[in-house]
Design a protein around this motif. Structure first.
Motif: not given
Length: 245
Positions: A97-101, A103-108, A116-120, A135-136
């Motif tokens: 239920n989460k996009t690719v981005s 999913n990756v952002a979750l660990s951060l 502000a640091q997560i997306k880049p 990514h989307d």
């Protein structure tokens, strides 16, 4: 260097009996290398791999991470160490239920990164695995190889010192397996990332690893160099394994 020293690990069976899966198991992995753990199903290779980040806590022995024995640390200190040890699994473990981005952002987010640091950082990781154009989208819109590359991007998001890969290609077809191998090799070379991979596929070891441990009956029978895609076992089991897988 990352080490397992004289590890013993047992599990309680439903029958009440105790099964010892690792027996005085020792292993040293050099910084920056790709190291393979190979053996038949049930040999203990996945348990050994999971001991590196204490997903399987040893009954006895030492787990050395960057010169420190982490086998007895707990709670906050253990969480901080695990942030520097990435892990990928056979079945991807992505949230549908989460996009690719996301999913990756979750660990951060779990590691406490600022918004502000997560997306880049997410986009940087997706670029490393060549999925920035996805990514989307959601996991069910991806191929098996793409899903595993998202899992790899998630595992490297916190700049780990060590990446553990537990049978990462066994659920994939031959062409997609090569895609994942190339991705792992590229990350190893670009980031100097140390990779430990458990597998029952000798072809994967020959293409990916610099060294390999032959595991049987919960023991490291021998550790061998992989030179130009060739492995020369000295143990009778290692020779038989080379012929059968």
């Amino acid at each position: 260097m990352f080490e397992l020293k004289n590890i013993n690990k047992s599990f309680q069976l439903p029958t009440g009996e105790t099964f010892q899966v690792l027996k005085d198991f020792s292993l040293s992995v050099n910084k920056g290398e790709v190291f393979g753990l190979i053996g038949l199903s049930g040999a203990g290779k996945s348990t050994a791999l999971r001991t590196f980040n204490l997903l399987e806590a040893p009954d006895q022995g030492q787990v050395i991470f960057k010169g420190k024995d982490i086998s007895t640390i707990q709670d906050k200190e253990l969480r901080l160490v695990r942030q520097k040890i990435g892990m990928i699994f056979q079945h991807f473990n992505l949230l549908s239920n989460k996009t690719v981005s996301e999913n990756v952002a979750l660990s951060l987010k779990i590691a406490g990164w600022k918004s502000a640091q997560i997306k880049p950082r997410v986009m940087e990781c997706l670029e490393l695995v060549r999925l920035q154009d996805k990514h989307d989208v959601y996991p069910n819109q991806l191929s098996g190889g793409q899903k595993q590359r998202v899992a790899i991007a998630r595992s490297i998001a916190n700049n780990p010192d060590l990446l553990l890969a537990d049978e990462p290609t066994s659920a994939l077809d031959p062409l997609t397996k090569n895609e994942i191998l190339e991705c792992l090799l590229r990350l190893n070379k670009a980031l100097g990332l140390t990779v430990v991979i458990s597998t029952h596929e000798m072809g994967l070891v020959k293409k990916l690893c610099q060294r390999v441990a032959i595991i049987n009956g919960g023991q490291n029978l021998e550790t061998l160099d992989v030179r130009e895609g060739q492995i020369q076992p000295t143990s009778s089991f290692g020779k038989a394994l080379l012929e059968t897988i």
